[in-house]
Design a protein around this motif. Structure first.
Motif, PDB file in Angstrom:
ATOM      1  N   THR A 139      32.717  34.480  25.203  1.00  0.00           N
ATOM      2  CA  THR A 139      33.542  33.338  24.765  1.00  0.00           C
ATOM      3  C   THR A 139      33.199  33.107  23.276  1.00  0.00           C
ATOM      4  OG1 THR A 139      34.098  32.428  26.843  1.00  0.00           O
ATOM      5  CG2 THR A 139      35.001  31.091  24.944  1.00  0.00           C
ATOM      6  N   ARG A 189      40.957  29.446  30.052  1.00  0.00           N
ATOM      7  CA  ARG A 189      39.490  30.204  30.095  1.00  0.00           C
ATOM      8  C   ARG A 189      39.286  30.400  31.856  1.00  0.00           C
ATOM      9  NH1 ARG A 189      34.003  29.640  30.986  1.00  0.00           N
ATOM     10  NH2 ARG A 189      32.682  30.922  30.087  1.00  0.00           N
ATOM     11  N   TRP A 195      38.760  36.261  21.292  1.00  0.00           N
ATOM     12  CA  TRP A 195      38.396  34.736  21.829  1.00  0.00           C
ATOM     13  C   TRP A 195      37.558  34.945  23.162  1.00  0.00           C
ATOM     14  CZ3 TRP A 195      41.478  31.613  25.432  1.00  0.00           C
ATOM     15  CH2 TRP A 195      40.986  30.323  25.531  1.00  0.00           C
ATOM     16  N   LEU A 196      38.276  35.630  24.220  1.00  0.00           N
ATOM     17  CA  LEU A 196      37.707  35.874  25.233  1.00  0.00           C
ATOM     18  C   LEU A 196      37.582  37.417  25.465  1.00  0.00           C
ATOM     19  CD1 LEU A 196      39.595  33.505  27.890  1.00  0.00           C
ATOM     20  CD2 LEU A 196      37.320  33.190  26.373  1.00  0.00           C
TER      21      LEU A 196
END
Length: 306
Positions: free
Chosen positions: A252, A146, A212-213
């Motif tokens: 996120t 991330r 997810w992101l």
């Protein structure tokens, strides 16, 4: 959670690996190549520093050959990205393995948006993608990936971007195992399948889905009500918001990416809620790279909206 990440390998009839599980980061920029090339070069250098040495060993030449990524190859890549003054499109493809599908890939498709071939098309973008094998995520952890994705995003004037579990397959080699792949895509709703060049040609400033992101730039973020509007619509403890310079944000959706395995009991309301918010702003593919029936791709892109 890490136990929700499957190990998936797809092979063709000759047992050659054509696709595998991994993670992909994609960014789409409604900017011409000349505007984004220095930033793309910087992100490529950051990607190279983050992955093991010699993870990228081959590149695609202008003639369509796959050549060793030696010093001469890097000279060509630098010229292609930073120095070539002519043309309407700049394509860079770097891969780990020339004969099988590896986990590390770098792809860039830059366009001169005012060139005659693109000037009539308001939906063309310049796009860039970075991929990793799942082992990289498991070794370094999701927080590391991330942070790397954020570092890359800060360099790029994106309108939309994402990071997701994905089927990593250089140059669409997955097509040799497409029937098995289509079954896996139906089971694992959190696994992405992508073709950077096709999508970057038509996505404009719209979205591709909930991931997810999920990186949201302008004008999309404003159309969704800004960060405060998103906070109200996504009141889930798993969701975090990271404001970025230029009125942009990173959403996120959990500590770990989730493959969303329909063969198990999966409860990922934050993915479905974001998918519903984005549905009015999803782009439409115009080619048949996924299936000869374009409706199949349309349904797949909206799989989390069901």
């Amino acid at each position: 959670m890490r136990e929700n990440i499957p190990v998936l390998r797809l092979r063709d009839k000759s047992s050659t690996l054509v696709a595998r599980d991994g993670v992909v980061l994609c960014f789409f920029m409604r900017r011409s190549h000349q505007e984004v090339a220095p930033a793309v070069w910087r992100t490529l250098q950051a990607y190279l520093r983050a992955i093991p040495p010699q993870s990228l060993n081959w590149y695609g030449s202008d003639e369509g050959d796959t050549l060793p990524l030696d010093d001469k190859g890097w000279e060509h890549i630098r010229y292609q990205l930073l120095e070539r003054p002519w043309g309407a499109e700049w394509i860079v493809e770097l891969e780990e393995n020339s004969s099988e599908g590896g986990g590390y890939l770098f792809e860039y498709d830059g366009r001169k948006l005012d060139a005659p071939i693109f000037s009539h098309d308001e939906d063309s973008t310049s796009g860039v993608a970075f991929s990793f094998p799942t082992e990289y995520l498991l070794e370094h952890g999701p927080a590391h990936l991330r942070t790397l994705a954020l570092d890359l995003a800060r360099e790029l004037p994106f309108s939309f971007g994402y990071a997701s579990l994905a089927f990593v397959s250089p140059r669409g080699r997955w097509y040799a195992a497409r029937w098995e792949l289509l079954g896996l895509l139906s089971r694992y709703l959190g696994m992405d399948l992508y073709r950077l060049g096709d999508t970057s040609r038509v996505i404009g400033t719209r979205a591709r889905g909930a991931y997810w992101l999920t990186f949201l730039g302008q004008p999309l973020l404003g159309q969704l009500g800004g960060i405060e509007g998103l906070r109200q619509e996504l009141p889930f403890p798993e969701v975090s918001f990271e404001p970025l310079e230029g009125e942009r944000v990173l959403l996120t959706l959990g500590e770990w990416p989730d493959a969303i395995d329909t063969a198990k009991e999966t409860y990922v309301p934050q993915y479905r809620a974001l998918a519903h918010l984005l549905e009015p702003f999803l782009y439409e593919e115009r080619t048949g790279w996924f299936s000869l029936d374009k409706d199949n791709l349309r349904r797949w892109l909206r799989r989390l909206c069901q």
